[in-house]
Structures are given as structure tokens and as C-alpha cells.
Design a protein around this motif. Sequence first.
Motif, PDB file in Angstrom:
ATOM      1  N   LEU A 338      34.168  65.754  44.928  1.00 21.25           N
ATOM      2  CA  LEU A 338      33.255  64.600  44.908  1.00 21.25           C
ATOM      3  C   LEU A 338      31.981  64.910  45.682  1.00 21.25           C
ATOM      4  N   ALA A 339      31.478  66.138  45.542  1.00 14.32           N
ATOM      5  CA  ALA A 339      30.314  66.573  46.315  1.00 14.32           C
ATOM      6  C   ALA A 339      29.094  65.697  46.047  1.00 14.32           C
ATOM      7  N   ASP A 340      28.892  65.321  44.805  1.00  7.91           N
ATOM      8  CA  ASP A 340      27.718  64.507  44.461  1.00  7.91           C
ATOM      9  C   ASP A 340      27.797  63.136  45.132  1.00  7.91           C
ATOM     10  N   TYR A 341      28.973  62.503  45.075  1.00  8.33           N
ATOM     11  CA  TYR A 341      29.113  61.208  45.735  1.00  8.33           C
ATOM     12  C   TYR A 341      28.938  61.344  47.244  1.00  8.33           C
ATOM     13  N   LYS A 342      29.549  62.358  47.846  1.00  4.84           N
ATOM     14  CA  LYS A 342      29.481  62.511  49.299  1.00  4.84           C
ATOM     15  C   LYS A 342      28.050  62.698  49.782  1.00  4.84           C
ATOM     16  N   SER A 343      27.210  63.297  48.960  1.00  3.58           N
ATOM     17  CA  SER A 343      25.824  63.548  49.372  1.00  3.58           C
ATOM     18  C   SER A 343      25.064  62.251  49.652  1.00  3.58           C
ATOM     19  N   GLY A 344      25.577  61.135  49.138  1.00  2.00           N
ATOM     20  CA  GLY A 344      24.929  59.852  49.378  1.00  2.00           C
ATOM     21  C   GLY A 344      25.526  59.065  50.533  1.00  2.00           C
ATOM     22  N   THR A 345      26.420  59.679  51.302  1.00  3.32           N
ATOM     23  CA  THR A 345      27.051  59.005  52.436  1.00  3.32           C
ATOM     24  C   THR A 345      26.544  59.593  53.739  1.00  3.32           C
ATOM     25  N   GLN A 346      26.887  58.940  54.842  1.00  2.46           N
ATOM     26  CA  GLN A 346      26.472  59.431  56.153  1.00  2.46           C
ATOM     27  C   GLN A 346      27.516  59.048  57.202  1.00  2.46           C
ATOM     28  N   PRO A 347      27.580  59.817  58.312  1.00  4.20           N
ATOM     29  CA  PRO A 347      28.500  59.464  59.399  1.00  4.20           C
ATOM     30  C   PRO A 347      28.144  58.102  59.976  1.00  4.20           C
ATOM     31  N   TYR A 348      29.104  57.473  60.644  1.00  2.00           N
ATOM     32  CA  TYR A 348      28.866  56.132  61.178  1.00  2.00           C
ATOM     33  C   TYR A 348      29.701  55.911  62.432  1.00  2.00           C
ATOM     34  N   GLY A 349      29.405  54.816  63.117  1.00  2.00           N
ATOM     35  CA  GLY A 349      30.153  54.421  64.299  1.00  2.00           C
ATOM     36  C   GLY A 349      29.670  55.114  65.553  1.00  2.00           C
ATOM     37  N   PRO A 350      30.182  54.706  66.707  1.00  2.00           N
ATOM     38  CA  PRO A 350      29.735  55.274  67.984  1.00  2.00           C
ATOM     39  C   PRO A 350      30.013  56.762  68.097  1.00  2.00           C
ATOM     40  N   ASP A 351      31.017  57.268  67.349  1.00  2.00           N
ATOM     41  CA  ASP A 351      31.334  58.698  67.386  1.00  2.00           C
ATOM     42  C   ASP A 351      30.709  59.458  66.225  1.00  2.00           C
ATOM     43  N   ALA A 352      29.855  58.787  65.452  1.00  3.78           N
ATOM     44  CA  ALA A 352      29.215  59.404  64.287  1.00  3.78           C
ATOM     45  C   ALA A 352      30.250  60.124  63.419  1.00  3.78           C
ATOM     46  N   LEU A 353      31.288  59.374  63.037  1.00  5.22           N
ATOM     47  CA  LEU A 353      32.399  59.930  62.284  1.00  5.22           C
ATOM     48  C   LEU A 353      32.028  60.059  60.806  1.00  5.22           C
ATOM     49  N   ASP A 354      32.249  61.236  60.261  1.00  3.14           N
ATOM     50  CA  ASP A 354      31.978  61.450  58.840  1.00  3.14           C
ATOM     51  C   ASP A 354      33.253  61.133  58.047  1.00  3.14           C
ATOM     52  N   ASP A 355      33.569  59.839  58.000  1.00  2.00           N
ATOM     53  CA  ASP A 355      34.784  59.352  57.341  1.00  2.00           C
ATOM     54  C   ASP A 355      34.374  58.702  56.023  1.00  2.00           C
ATOM     55  N   ALA A 408      30.751  61.159  39.411  1.00  2.00           N
ATOM     56  CA  ALA A 408      32.089  60.588  39.295  1.00  2.00           C
ATOM     57  C   ALA A 408      32.135  59.338  38.430  1.00  2.00           C
ATOM     58  N   GLU A 409      31.000  58.768  38.099  1.00  2.00           N
ATOM     59  CA  GLU A 409      30.996  57.515  37.344  1.00  2.00           C
ATOM     60  C   GLU A 409      31.720  57.660  36.014  1.00  2.00           C
ATOM     61  N   SER A 410      31.607  58.820  35.395  1.00  2.28           N
ATOM     62  CA  SER A 410      32.243  59.035  34.092  1.00  2.28           C
ATOM     63  C   SER A 410      33.768  59.103  34.182  1.00  2.28           C
ATOM     64  N   LEU A 411      34.313  59.203  35.401  1.00  4.25           N
ATOM     65  CA  LEU A 411      35.753  59.306  35.584  1.00  4.25           C
ATOM     66  C   LEU A 411      36.439  57.952  35.709  1.00  4.25           C
ATOM     67  N   LEU A 412      35.652  56.875  35.739  1.00  5.60           N
ATOM     68  CA  LEU A 412      36.219  55.545  35.935  1.00  5.60           C
ATOM     69  C   LEU A 412      37.001  55.084  34.714  1.00  5.60           C
ATOM     70  N   LEU A 413      38.206  54.555  34.951  1.00 10.22           N
ATOM     71  CA  LEU A 413      38.943  53.895  33.887  1.00 10.22           C
ATOM     72  C   LEU A 413      38.324  52.535  33.605  1.00 10.22           C
ATOM     73  N   GLU A 414      38.518  52.046  32.393  1.00  6.54           N
ATOM     74  CA  GLU A 414      38.001  50.734  32.009  1.00  6.54           C
ATOM     75  C   GLU A 414      39.003  49.642  32.402  1.00  6.54           C
ATOM     76  N   LYS A 415      38.485  48.594  32.956  1.00  2.00           N
ATOM     77  CA  LYS A 415      39.307  47.448  33.312  1.00  2.00           C
ATOM     78  C   LYS A 415      39.503  46.574  32.078  1.00  2.00           C
ATOM     79  N   THR A 416      40.750  46.181  31.819  1.00  2.00           N
ATOM     80  CA  THR A 416      41.015  45.229  30.745  1.00  2.00           C
ATOM     81  C   THR A 416      41.524  43.946  31.369  1.00  2.00           C
TER      82      THR A 416
END
Length: 569
Positions: A338-355, A408-416
Motif C-alpha cells: 500500500l505504498a501509494d496510500y501510505k505516501s499520503g499519511t503522516q506520523p501523529y501524536g506526542p511521540d510522532a508515531l507512524d501508525d 488501492a481504490e480499484s481493490l474495493l469490493l462493492e457494497k450491496t
Amino acid sequence: MPKRARARSVTLLTAAVLVLSGNPAVAVSTPRVPQQPDAPPVVPAAGQLVATAEIFPEADTNLYTVQVARDGAPVEPGGFALDVQQVVDAALEDLQTLGSSPTDPLLVLNPYGTNTTGVYAQFETEDNGTLTYTVSSPGTEDFTRVAEDHDPSASSFEGQLIGVVPGVENTVTTTWRPDGGEATEFSFTMTAPPSAAGGLTTLDRTVEGNAEELTEGLFAVSGLLRHPDHTLFYDNSGVLRAEFTHDGYRTDRLEFYDGTVVTTVADNELARIDGLGRVVATYVLSGYEMHHDFDVTDDGKVVILATETAKDSVEDVVVSLDLQTGTSEKVVDFTELLADYKSGTQPYGPDALDDWLHLNSVDWSPDGDSVIVSSRETSAILKVDDVHGSPAIDYIIGQREVWAGTDAESLLLEKTGDFPDSGGQHSVVRHDDEGLAEGQYHLTMFDNRFWRIDSRPDYTGPAPAGTSPVFGADPSLRSEYRKYLVDENAGTYTLVETLPVPYSAIVSNVQDLGGPLLVNSGQAMTFAEYDAQREVVARFDYALEGPAENGFAYRVLKYGFGDFWFAAS
């Protein structure tokens, strides 16, 4: 001598010394170091382990304890060191000359240090048979079970008696029924040591249905925030009947493999424990810390959610451990998948956790060597195929806006159907139920209904209806038990069952008990067993004194322990 085979070092056996103390009438000693009749007493060499058996003073019969020391300093058997476990094993062999009959058994309290109130029992027999026992203590219902016999021969019984209540007087009555012979009875009374975890000897139970309809087994309460290194086992009355100890990390779950239970004991260590309480193997994961969950494959591999300590990001890889060879390897790295999705995230919190993903459950399937994993941070469920080969994400179930514009958007299942997606879900489990077409199966989960994406502060998409940003246990809110029907052929998922349950923003789990249902709302500090019609049979509360935020339990799972602690019915 016992008939069971043990794998251990010859050097260790000739170096270990057993010393008996206490009642001189039974203080029979068998040194492990050979010596002549007139030779001076054996003096342990430097670093040598010495096992000492003593009479437990709070019993009306010869109930023993075993202590192990190295260079005069006590060593805790519960530390899971195999050399210590093997010395205890050798000590029990020497003591087994004392188990002469069902009415004169050898009894040892928690010799291996893994179950604080478990009683090892051994005695000689003339034929195969069954040992039924009842534990009685003031103010509790009697606890009756048939003990599993771990000695395959017909000339000896060896098992562990489970059910002694910590900190109170217990009377244990055993009945040995030899095949084709006359039953004999034996009874002893003991005041058990207090709970090592402290408190919670009895849970508050509210019966709303017929208590006799509760399924057989023990509730395993793990990950209590104030007692992370203990797993507490309660019966259907809410009475504490066993207590595992660990090295500072909770039991994520118990998995049964080759006559043993596999469990986590430290954040980088698993152990296999047999029905006698003996640790038969330990496994240390170098370079990884475990978190949240694991599962065992059909061929004896453990797929484990882990953090790779050399990386900056956390809780985003899957490690595989081979229980036979002890080797382990990283098999799935979501920073790559999920490298492409992760590139749009950032660490957070007082410990700058990359969760950025926060995986919290894993369930393996032989169908394509696949796993279903749950991501709390993205409120998504992901299926990964060919885990031990060339892993690839097969599909994602979740809020479409979260993945919009990424690979990853193309991997989503369709909701019925018209229903909101889950929020911060936990304990997602696949069920290949009979009657479903090929390519179809159910997924069950605890849908926390909690929504917050801290790793994407710029996210402006909608939250699923009915979710909340409240972190904690708000009685005005509700989490849900959910059941999806996944159709891989059609690429769809459908909500087929939902049940409102007490709200818990994090942790928590559900367990299908074969019709009935177990639901644990961790931050609400309550779990309940429901019948097949989803009516509450009984609810159990485990709140501790003090602030509520100090009391959640990570998981509550129910196990029957057949062919392990108890004879299979």
C-alpha cells in the motif's frame, strides 16, 4: 518411573539436584549426581540448577511446591526458561514414587510456574480409567470436571486439576473409576495462594436468560490494562478457575497445536504449553515486536501481526513462524503493498508515531494461503492472498472515500444494500459456512463504531453514519456485532446481521460459539454470552476499583480445553 517420553539434555539431568524438605516422613531424596554411600553431600557446581520440593503449609495433605535456584538465588519457573522447566520435570520424576495410588496421589501446586492455582496430580493405577473431580469453596458453585490423563500407559495417571479458587479454602474431591473396576474417592483441603493479578476472583454476573444454556468452557480474559501479564480464566458462574502468568505482555489468543497451546508471553516471544502446564518450546522473534493477534496455519506456521523494529512505521507487517523449525520470516509488508496510500499519511501524536494502518486482527485461511486482516486506522478489512509466496492484496472492504485517488481504490469490493461501513473494527474472522456457494463466506467482527483517522489530518471525506469520535466507553453510544456475506465471484459484500452492544472505541472482540455468541466490549469492561436468537443469557462485568480508563480488557475468548485440561466429552 513415568512412562512418558521427555526431550531434554542428558547433561542437564546429571547436573540437576532434587532436595526434598518439609515432612520428614515423605522427604525421600533421589540425587541426580551419582555418589558413593559414604561420600560427602553433593555440592552444586557454579551455575547449577537445584530443585527443592517443599510441603505447601496451607493443605491438610502432602501437597508439594517445587522451587528452583541457581547459585542459591531463586529462579522463577514462570519465566519460561527451558532449562528451568526441564529441572522441574526431572524433580517431578523423582517425586512420582510418592503417587502410589488414587487414594495416595502425588500432588504438586503449580510446579511449572504457568498456572498459579493448577495442581499437578499423579498416581499409579492398575488399569485405564477416568478421574472426575469437584472443587468446592465457600460462596461459589461446585466446579466438576473429568481430568485429561496425559500418561498414555495403563499403569499411571498424570494430569492437572484446574478450578482451585485463589485466596480461599478449597476442598478437592477426586473419584477414580477404573475401567471395569470399583470407584475410589480421595479428598483434600487447601487454602490457595491469592490471585497473582490481584482482585477479580469473582466477576459480577447478571443472568438474563437460562444460565444452564451457557456453552461449556472457560472465559479467558486477557489484556487487562492494569494486569497485562496475566490471563484470567472464569467459569460460567464468573469464578476465577485458572490464571496464566507471562513476561509483561498479554495473551493475544490461545491456539491449540499438537497437544499444546500456543500463546504470546512477551512482546517478542511465544511459547507452547502442554496440559500439565509445562513449557515445551519458546520462540523469540528477533527484530520484531508482536501486537494484537496471531493465527496458526494447518501446517504449523504462526502468522503474526508485528512491528519491524528497524522501521519507522509500526503495526504494518505480518511475520510467519514455523513451530517445528523455530525459524521466522517477514511475509507481508504493507508499506510495500500500500505504498501509494501510505505516501499520503503522516506520523501523529506526542511521540510522532507512524501508525498509518494499525492492524489489529488476523485470520488465516487455507483458501489460497490467505489472511483477512483488520485495520483500525483506516476502518478497513483487507484480504491478502499467497501469504507465504508472492503476497498480494485481493480486496479491501471499507469507506470508499478513504481510498479515493490511490492505487488501492480499484481493490474495493462493492457494497450491496443500504448500510454504513464499519468504524475501527476489531476481531474480523472468516467463516466458510456450509450451504454457501464456492467463493462465498461470512465475516464476523466487533464493529467499534469509532471513527478517527489521525494519520490523515487533512482528510475531509464523510464518516460512516452512526460512528463517533468519542474515545472511551460512552453509555449513550453503541458498538455493533456485524456479520457480512462476502461474494468474491461478484466482488460484493452485504450486511446480513447486526446487533447493538455496549460501546467501546478501541479493543474488544466477538466470538462465534457455534450458534451462541460471545461479545466483549473492552472499554465498557463487560462481556456477554448471547443465545442463537441473540438474547443475552448472562452478562459479566470486570470493572476494577479506580479510574475506568485503567480497567479495559483487550479480549475475552471462550475455550473448552477438551483433550488438554479436561477429557473430551
